[in-house]
Design an enzyme around this catalytic site. Structure first.
Site, PDB file in Angstrom:
ATOM      1  N   ARG A 184       2.458   4.365 -13.373  1.00  0.00           N
ATOM      2  CA  ARG A 184       2.588   5.150 -12.242  1.00  0.00           C
ATOM      3  C   ARG A 184       4.099   4.805 -11.176  1.00  0.00           C
ATOM      4  O   ARG A 184       3.658   3.447 -11.303  1.00  0.00           O
ATOM      5  CB  ARG A 184       1.698   6.317 -12.203  1.00  0.00           C
ATOM      6  CG  ARG A 184       1.079   7.139 -12.238  1.00  0.00           C
ATOM      7  CD  ARG A 184      -0.120   7.430 -11.023  1.00  0.00           C
ATOM      8  NE  ARG A 184       0.325   7.738  -9.437  1.00  0.00           N
ATOM      9  CZ  ARG A 184      -1.204   8.063  -8.890  1.00  0.00           C
ATOM     10  NH1 ARG A 184      -2.341   8.216 -10.208  1.00  0.00           N
ATOM     11  NH2 ARG A 184      -0.852   7.929  -7.537  1.00  0.00           N
ATOM     12  N   LYS A 206     -12.885   7.889  -6.780  1.00  0.00           N
ATOM     13  CA  LYS A 206     -12.830   9.313  -6.495  1.00  0.00           C
ATOM     14  C   LYS A 206     -12.226  10.053  -8.219  1.00  0.00           C
ATOM     15  O   LYS A 206     -13.450  10.833  -8.331  1.00  0.00           O
ATOM     16  CB  LYS A 206     -12.242  10.024  -5.480  1.00  0.00           C
ATOM     17  CG  LYS A 206     -11.734   8.613  -4.249  1.00  0.00           C
ATOM     18  CD  LYS A 206     -10.518   9.606  -3.035  1.00  0.00           C
ATOM     19  CE  LYS A 206      -9.405   9.564  -3.472  1.00  0.00           C
ATOM     20  NZ  LYS A 206      -9.338   8.570  -3.431  1.00  0.00           N
ATOM     21  N   ARG A 256       0.292   2.593   0.282  1.00  0.00           N
ATOM     22  CA  ARG A 256      -0.547   3.534  -0.348  1.00  0.00           C
ATOM     23  C   ARG A 256      -1.902   2.892   0.831  1.00  0.00           C
ATOM     24  O   ARG A 256      -1.978   3.707   1.480  1.00  0.00           O
ATOM     25  CB  ARG A 256      -0.688   4.201  -1.121  1.00  0.00           C
ATOM     26  CG  ARG A 256       0.677   4.935  -2.162  1.00  0.00           C
ATOM     27  CD  ARG A 256      -0.038   4.764  -3.665  1.00  0.00           C
ATOM     28  NE  ARG A 256      -1.019   4.942  -3.439  1.00  0.00           N
ATOM     29  CZ  ARG A 256      -1.422   5.397  -5.216  1.00  0.00           C
ATOM     30  NH1 ARG A 256      -1.157   4.296  -5.935  1.00  0.00           N
ATOM     31  NH2 ARG A 256      -1.991   6.023  -5.517  1.00  0.00           N
TER      32      ARG A 256
HETATM   33  P1  AMP Z   1      -3.068  10.736  -5.341  1.00  0.00           P
HETATM   34  O1  AMP Z   1      -3.211  10.654  -6.926  1.00  0.00           O
HETATM   35  O2  AMP Z   1      -4.472  11.111  -4.996  1.00  0.00           O
HETATM   36  O3  AMP Z   1      -3.109   8.827  -5.111  1.00  0.00           O
HETATM   37  O4  AMP Z   1      -2.021  10.824  -4.564  1.00  0.00           O
HETATM   38  C1  AMP Z   1      -0.863  10.609  -5.096  1.00  0.00           C
HETATM   39  C2  AMP Z   1       0.390  11.246  -4.405  1.00  0.00           C
HETATM   40  O5  AMP Z   1       0.134  12.049  -4.318  1.00  0.00           O
HETATM   41  C3  AMP Z   1       0.082  10.182  -2.688  1.00  0.00           C
HETATM   42  O6  AMP Z   1       0.351   9.396  -2.704  1.00  0.00           O
HETATM   43  C4  AMP Z   1       0.928  11.239  -1.975  1.00  0.00           C
HETATM   44  O7  AMP Z   1       2.278  11.390  -1.581  1.00  0.00           O
HETATM   45  C5  AMP Z   1       0.756  12.369  -2.337  1.00  0.00           C
HETATM   46  N1  AMP Z   1      -0.001  13.571  -1.708  1.00  0.00           N
HETATM   47  C6  AMP Z   1      -1.747  13.469  -3.005  1.00  0.00           C
HETATM   48  N2  AMP Z   1      -2.549  14.875  -1.978  1.00  0.00           N
HETATM   49  C7  AMP Z   1      -2.116  14.177  -1.100  1.00  0.00           C
HETATM   50  C8  AMP Z   1      -2.470  14.884   0.175  1.00  0.00           C
HETATM   51  N3  AMP Z   1      -3.858  16.074   0.690  1.00  0.00           N
HETATM   52  N4  AMP Z   1      -1.070  14.966   1.842  1.00  0.00           N
HETATM   53  C9  AMP Z   1      -0.256  13.817   1.089  1.00  0.00           C
HETATM   54  N5  AMP Z   1       0.547  13.911   0.060  1.00  0.00           N
HETATM   55  C10 AMP Z   1      -0.675  13.517  -0.906  1.00  0.00           C
END
Ligand code: AMP
Length: 215
Positions: free
Chosen positions: A162, A13, A173
Site C-alpha cells: 500500500r 484488528k 500513521r
Molecule cells: P486503515 O486501513 O484502517 O489503516 O486506514 C487507512 C487510512 O484510511 C488511514 O490512514 C486514514 O487515512 C483513513 N481512515 C480509515 N479509517 C479512518 C477513520 N475512522 N477516520 C479517519 N481516517 C480514516
C-alpha cells in the site's frame, strides 16, 4: 456481537475481526477498506480521501461519519458488527455515540488490542494487500506470502504494498494514532465498555475475547 476494535495500524484488528465474524455472522466494517475501494473506483469520496490517505493523515471526521451513518443502517448490520479502524478520533466517538442512540443500538465492548511497537513496524513493512477493492486480502511477505508471488490466492489480482505502508507513511500513521486515536481508550473506559487485550498472536487475542463475550 457489536464491537469496536481499537489498536494501532498493524495491531491485528482486521485479522481478529475476520475470525470473530466467522463465528456468529456479524459483519466487519473497515473504514480503511471502504475508503480504499472508493479511491480505486474514483468516486467523489475517493477523490476527497486519497490525498489524506497517501500521507498517512486521517480523513476528515465529516466524511467518515457520512460513510458510517449509511453503513450502520444496512440490513447486514442487524446480526452484529465489528468496527475496524473506526472511530479514530474523539469527535468520531462522540458522533458514533449519538448515532447509535438514534438507531437504538448498544455496543457490547470496545476492545483495545495492544502490541509492541517493534512488532507493529515489522508487520506493516512486510504487509502486502490484494489491490482488488472487493477482496483486499492481507498477506505478509515473511509469515504468510501468497502461494504465487504477487498474485492473490483468493481472487487472482495483484498483491501490492500500500502507498501508506512505506516507512515514512507508517511512522506518520503511528504518530497520528498516538495523538488522535489512543485517547479513545480513556473515552471507552469512562463509558464502562473498555476491554484491553495484549498479544502478538491473533489467536490469543481471539480466545481472550471469546471468553469475555461468552462465545
Ligand atoms: P486503515 O486501513 O484502517 O489503516 O486506514 C487507512 C487510512 O484510511 C488511514 O490512514 C486514514 O487515512 C483513513 N481512515 C480509515 N479509517 C479512518 C477513520 N475512522 N477516520 C479517519 N481516517 C480514516
Amino acid at each position: 456481537m457489536k464491537l469496536i476494535l481499537l489498536g494501532a495500524p498493524g495491531a491485528g484488528k482486521g485479522t481478529v475481526a475476520k475470525i470473530l465474524t466467522a463465528i456468529d455472522g456479524s459483519v466487519q466494517i473497515s473504514t480503511g477498506d471502504i475508503l480504499r475501494g472508493a479511491v480505486q473506483a474514483g468516486t467523489e469520496l475517493g477523490k476527497d480521501a486519497e490525498g489524506y490517505m497517501k500521507r498517512g493523515d486521517l480523513v476528515p471526521d465529516s466524511l467518515i461519519m457520512g460513510i458510517m451513518e449509511k453503513r450502520l443502517q444496512e440490513p447486514d448490520c442487524q446480526k452484529g458488527f465489528l468496527l475496524d479502524g473506526f472511530p479514530r478520533t474523539i469527535p468520531q466517538a462522540e458522533a458514533l455515540k449519538v448515532l447509535l442512540a438514534k438507531l437504538n443500538i448498544s455496543l457490547d465492548m470496545a476492545v483495545s488490542i495492544e502490541v509492541p511497537r517493534e512488532v507493529i513496524l515489522d508487520r506493516l513493512c512486510t504487509r502486502r494487500t490484494c489491490e482488488n477493492p472487493q477482496c483486499q486480502a492481507i498477506y505478509n511477505v515473511k509469515s504468510s506470502p501468497p502461494k504465487q508471488e504477487g498474485i492473490c490466492d483468493k481472487c487472482g489480482s495483484a498483491v501490492i504494498q500500500r502507498d501508506d505502508e512505506t516507512e515514512e507513511a507508517i511512522s506518520h500513521r503511528l504518530a497520528t494514532y498516538n495523538e488522535k486515536t489512543a485517547p479513545l481508550i480513556g473515552f471507552y473506559e469512562k463509558e464502562g465498555l473498555l476491554k484491553t487485550v495484549s498479544g502478538t498472536s491473533s489467536d490469543t487475542v481471539v480466545n481472550e475475547l471469546k471468553s469475555a463475550l461468552g462465545l
